[in-house]
Scaffold this motif. Structure first.
Motif, mmCIF file in Angstrom:
data_model
loop_
_atom_site.group_PDB
_atom_site.id
_atom_site.type_symbol
_atom_site.label_atom_id
_atom_site.label_comp_id
_atom_site.label_asym_id
_atom_site.label_seq_id
_atom_site.Cartn_x
_atom_site.Cartn_y
_atom_site.Cartn_z
ATOM 1 N N SER A 161 0.830 -1.212 0.000
ATOM 2 C CA SER A 161 0.000 0.000 0.000
ATOM 3 C C SER A 161 0.861 1.257 0.000
ATOM 4 N N LEU A 162 1.933 1.247 0.796
ATOM 5 C CA LEU A 162 2.843 2.391 0.817
ATOM 6 C C LEU A 162 3.538 2.575 -0.523
ATOM 7 N N THR A 163 3.892 1.472 -1.157
ATOM 8 C CA THR A 163 4.583 1.550 -2.448
ATOM 9 C C THR A 163 3.661 2.092 -3.539
ATOM 10 N N GLN A 165 1.299 4.155 -3.291
ATOM 11 C CA GLN A 165 0.980 5.568 -3.117
ATOM 12 C C GLN A 165 2.004 6.479 -3.781
ATOM 13 N N ASN A 195 10.222 5.038 1.998
ATOM 14 C CA ASN A 195 9.842 3.714 1.502
ATOM 15 C C ASN A 195 11.006 2.734 1.562
#
Length: 322
Positions: A161-163, A165, A195
């Motif tokens: 999910s962080l990637t 974004q 990240n």
């Protein structure tokens, strides 16, 4: 922002080994055979472990879970890889890439924990043989296996999910064999320090910590084995653990190389081959090791085959009598 939206509509271009057509054709044949053998071998382990009561032990509970992870892990990568290698258009849809990203990350993380759990199981079997059944009871085995699956799911949800974004460059080219977090980070058109730091922390938790625990376990196992006076006992103890250790070295070694190197490393071709090892090669090692070298599994397979043959012979005899 328009370039990014256009990239999402077009999907991603998986370059793979397209710059080396002969190598790509050779790898296509090798990967196809490895994938088929992986499915057959791991499915056999799951089937045998479920059907035969003699294999309803902690070791085979974990092994069945590992085989299930390996089947799903390889399936999340190999079919898409084979399709893109066999056509001139290397484009993968955005939704397909995202699905592959989440599934591969989750299953790979679960495998890291499962291998560590199996090392603890071998430690208990060799170093605490008299208390083994009390330590590794079925409820604990189920809890450890569930923890491995859930931890993989959680880290996948967070990491991927962080990637996703991150805003990406419009060229949407992935110089890799499948959608993977370190490769997607290289496409970001902004500072990715956070990240990369988060990926490093996750890698330490799922790679370095389990490896360290396994080294401690095998240190205790080695000391216990050296205290065994019987040569047969030593061979049996080493045989129990050596197969697991081979898988551990290859899987963790290649995964650590991929995930603990700088995200924008220049060793792209090395990264592709390394990824092939932990996604295609190591999932095939478990069936080879635990069926060709394991007397229990070979005995069960032999019994099942002989039982089927005797059943067919009996059926044929009854037909002749009629």
């Amino acid at each position: 922002m328009e370039d990014t939206n256009s990239s999402l509509e077009k999907g991603f271009l998986l370059l793979g080994f397209s710059d080396q057509p002969r190598l790509e054709r050779l790898l296509f044949v090798i990967i196809l055979h490895f994938y088929i053998l992986n499915l057959l071998g791991n499915a056999t382990i799951i089937l045998v472990s479920c059907l035969d009561p003699r294999l309803h032990t902690p070791m085979y509970v974990f092994l069945s879970n590992l085989s299930c992870v390996d089947i799903c892990f390889t399936t999340s990568v190999a079919p898409q890889l084979l399709v893109t290698m066999n056509r001139s258009d290397k484009t993968v849809s955005y939704a397909g890439c995202v699905a592959q990203l989440y599934v591969a990350m989750g299953l790979g993380s679960s495998k890291c924990i499962l291998l560590a759990v199996m090392a603890y199981d071998r430690y208990a079997a060799v170093c605490r043989p008299l208390h083994y059944t009390a330590i590794m009871h079925l409820k604990l085995c189920a809890s450890l296996a569930s923890t491995a699956w859930l931890s993989g799911l959680m880290t996948s949800m967070i990491q991927c999910s962080l990637t996703l974004q991150l805003p990406l460059y419009g060229h949407h080219k992935l110089d890799h064999i499948f959608c993977e977090v370190p490769v997607l980070i290289t496409l970001a058109c902004m500072d990715t320090t956070f990240n990369e730091a988060e990926l490093f922390v996750a890698s330490v938790i799922f790679l370095i910590v389990p490896v360290s625990l396994m080294l401690v376990s095998y240190d205790f196992i080695t000391q216990a084995v050296l205290r065994i006076n019987s040569a047969t006992g030593c061979r049996k103890a080493f045989g129990t653990c050596s197969s697991h250790l081979v898988v551990v070295i290859i899987f963790y070694g290649t995964t650590i190389f991929m995930y603990l190197q700088p995200a924008r490393s220049d060793s792209k071709n090395q990264g592709k081959f390394v990824s092939l090892f932990y996604t295609i090669v190591t999932p095939l090692l478990n069936p080879i090791i635990y069926t060709l070298r394991n007397k229990d599994v070979k005995g069960v397979l032999r019994t099942m085959v002989m039982g089927r043959r005797s059943g067919q012979d009996g059926h044929g005899l009854s037909c002749n009598l009629r």
